[in-house]
Design a protein around this motif. Sequence first.
Motif, PDB file in Angstrom:
ATOM      1  N   ASP A  61      -3.569  16.221   3.124  1.00 42.92           N
ATOM      2  CA  ASP A  61      -4.175  17.189   3.902  1.00 42.92           C
ATOM      3  C   ASP A  61      -4.411  16.389   5.451  1.00 42.92           C
ATOM      4  O   ASP A  61      -4.719  17.223   6.307  1.00 42.92           O
ATOM      5  N   ARG A  62      -4.217  15.099   5.516  1.00 44.36           N
ATOM      6  CA  ARG A  62      -4.608  14.485   6.776  1.00 44.36           C
ATOM      7  C   ARG A  62      -3.793  13.194   7.015  1.00 44.36           C
ATOM      8  O   ARG A  62      -3.516  12.587   5.764  1.00 44.36           O
ATOM      9  N   VAL A  63      -3.766  12.744   8.004  1.00 46.64           N
ATOM     10  CA  VAL A  63      -3.232  11.388   8.274  1.00 46.64           C
ATOM     11  C   VAL A  63      -4.277  10.418   8.231  1.00 46.64           C
ATOM     12  O   VAL A  63      -5.249  10.220   8.673  1.00 46.64           O
ATOM     13  N   VAL A  64      -3.913   9.349   7.264  1.00 48.21           N
ATOM     14  CA  VAL A  64      -4.934   8.329   7.140  1.00 48.21           C
ATOM     15  C   VAL A  64      -4.121   6.976   7.180  1.00 48.21           C
ATOM     16  O   VAL A  64      -3.097   6.800   6.536  1.00 48.21           O
ATOM     17  N   ALA A  65      -4.598   6.038   7.898  1.00 50.37           N
ATOM     18  CA  ALA A  65      -4.334   4.666   7.959  1.00 50.37           C
ATOM     19  C   ALA A  65      -3.883   4.039   6.253  1.00 50.37           C
ATOM     20  O   ALA A  65      -4.855   4.218   5.429  1.00 50.37           O
ATOM     21  N   SER A  84      -4.371   1.275   5.574  1.00 52.10           N
ATOM     22  CA  SER A  84      -5.299  -0.023   5.086  1.00 52.10           C
ATOM     23  C   SER A  84      -6.585   1.014   4.714  1.00 52.10           C
ATOM     24  O   SER A  84      -7.109   0.361   3.887  1.00 52.10           O
ATOM     25  N   THR A  85      -6.900   2.345   5.149  1.00 52.46           N
ATOM     26  CA  THR A  85      -7.956   2.950   4.897  1.00 52.46           C
ATOM     27  C   THR A  85      -7.714   3.604   3.573  1.00 52.46           C
ATOM     28  O   THR A  85      -8.738   3.509   2.659  1.00 52.46           O
ATOM     29  N   GLN A  86      -6.473   3.875   3.167  1.00 54.31           N
ATOM     30  CA  GLN A  86      -6.265   4.479   1.754  1.00 54.31           C
ATOM     31  C   GLN A  86      -6.561   3.266   0.917  1.00 54.31           C
ATOM     32  O   GLN A  86      -7.004   3.394  -0.284  1.00 54.31           O
ATOM     33  N   LEU A  87      -6.117   2.126   1.118  1.00 56.21           N
ATOM     34  CA  LEU A  87      -6.264   0.939   0.092  1.00 56.21           C
ATOM     35  C   LEU A  87      -7.649   0.557   0.036  1.00 56.21           C
ATOM     36  O   LEU A  87      -8.216   0.493  -1.104  1.00 56.21           O
ATOM     37  N   ALA A  88      -8.469   0.735   1.158  1.00 56.77           N
ATOM     38  CA  ALA A  88     -10.032   0.390   1.021  1.00 56.77           C
ATOM     39  C   ALA A  88     -10.591   1.609   0.050  1.00 56.77           C
ATOM     40  O   ALA A  88     -11.709   1.451  -0.743  1.00 56.77           O
ATOM     41  N   GLN A  89     -10.091   2.849   0.353  1.00 60.05           N
ATOM     42  CA  GLN A  89     -10.810   3.839  -0.476  1.00 60.05           C
ATOM     43  C   GLN A  89     -10.289   3.759  -1.906  1.00 60.05           C
ATOM     44  O   GLN A  89     -11.334   3.978  -2.820  1.00 60.05           O
ATOM     45  N   ALA A  90      -8.963   3.243  -2.328  1.00 57.30           N
ATOM     46  CA  ALA A  90      -8.607   2.996  -3.634  1.00 57.30           C
ATOM     47  C   ALA A  90      -9.598   1.861  -4.169  1.00 57.30           C
ATOM     48  O   ALA A  90     -10.021   2.124  -5.538  1.00 57.30           O
ATOM     49  N   HIS A  91      -9.805   0.872  -3.904  1.00 58.55           N
ATOM     50  CA  HIS A  91     -10.628  -0.110  -4.024  1.00 58.55           C
ATOM     51  C   HIS A  91     -12.108   0.159  -4.165  1.00 58.55           C
ATOM     52  O   HIS A  91     -12.870  -0.167  -5.407  1.00 58.55           O
ATOM     53  N   GLN A  92     -12.637   1.145  -3.413  1.00 57.02           N
ATOM     54  CA  GLN A  92     -13.855   1.774  -3.536  1.00 57.02           C
ATOM     55  C   GLN A  92     -14.248   2.626  -4.895  1.00 57.02           C
ATOM     56  O   GLN A  92     -15.132   2.341  -5.628  1.00 57.02           O
ATOM     57  N   GLU A  93     -12.977   3.337  -5.103  1.00 55.24           N
ATOM     58  CA  GLU A  93     -13.000   4.242  -6.414  1.00 55.24           C
ATOM     59  C   GLU A  93     -12.805   2.973  -7.593  1.00 55.24           C
ATOM     60  O   GLU A  93     -13.729   3.516  -8.689  1.00 55.24           O
ATOM     61  N   ARG A 123      -8.642  -7.490   3.959  1.00 60.09           N
ATOM     62  CA  ARG A 123      -8.508  -8.323   5.412  1.00 60.09           C
ATOM     63  C   ARG A 123      -7.121  -8.644   5.848  1.00 60.09           C
ATOM     64  O   ARG A 123      -6.843  -8.519   6.979  1.00 60.09           O
ATOM     65  N   VAL A 124      -6.412  -9.445   4.804  1.00 62.88           N
ATOM     66  CA  VAL A 124      -5.327  -9.948   5.148  1.00 62.88           C
ATOM     67  C   VAL A 124      -3.793  -9.070   5.411  1.00 62.88           C
ATOM     68  O   VAL A 124      -3.076  -9.519   6.029  1.00 62.88           O
ATOM     69  N   ALA A 148      -0.829  -5.077   8.696  1.00 64.27           N
ATOM     70  CA  ALA A 148       0.600  -5.175   8.448  1.00 64.27           C
ATOM     71  C   ALA A 148       0.820  -3.510   7.896  1.00 64.27           C
ATOM     72  O   ALA A 148       1.839  -3.181   8.092  1.00 64.27           O
ATOM     73  N   LEU A 149      -0.063  -3.220   6.995  1.00 62.63           N
ATOM     74  CA  LEU A 149      -0.028  -1.965   6.310  1.00 62.63           C
ATOM     75  C   LEU A 149       0.031  -0.787   7.503  1.00 62.63           C
ATOM     76  O   LEU A 149       0.784   0.140   7.366  1.00 62.63           O
ATOM     77  N   ASP A 150      -0.965  -1.027   8.378  1.00 62.37           N
ATOM     78  CA  ASP A 150      -1.062   0.126   9.400  1.00 62.37           C
ATOM     79  C   ASP A 150       0.146   0.120  10.291  1.00 62.37           C
ATOM     80  O   ASP A 150       0.259   1.108  10.993  1.00 62.37           O
TER      81      ASP A 150
END
Length: 159
Positions: free
Chosen positions: A7-11, A13-22, A132-133, A137-139
């Motif tokens: 539904d929206r554009v998300v970086a 790196s943000t998606q990776l951080a959200q997956a890790h949070q889950e 962090r590392v 690069a992902l973005d």
Amino acid sequence: MASPAGDRVVALSTQLAQAHQELRRRVREIRSGITRRDVGHDALVTHCLAFCAALTSHHRGEDAGMFAELLGERPDLAPTIAKLVEDHGLITSILSRVAELAGSPGGTPEEIGRELDGLTAIMESHFAYEERVLGEALDRGVADTGWADPVFRFRDHVG
């Protein structure tokens, strides 16, 4: 990159951080249930196996997809990615032990809890380092060759 919900554009790196949070949330939930002793053996087995499957799928998606694409764009990240893959092997060993204990009639909640405590510590360090590392690069853009679904989305079934 579109979000897993589409539904929206998300970086990335943000998606990776959200997956890790889950994943963090899921392991905390299991650990909390063991501590409170409000989870029966069958529920504990189901939750542990589902969590193990989700984390394994996440790491396989990274190893076979995301990391390969990153290396194509940024060969200078090879030592970093090798370290992350090495971490995945260590985490897999702990997940195997958790699954073994959860599936064994002799595996106690206390034993499972100790394994989850160790796993949580390693996951925390690994996730923070990875974010962090690899974030920048992902973005900058990495082709999604089908790796995003297993890396960013988790199924609630075992197997």
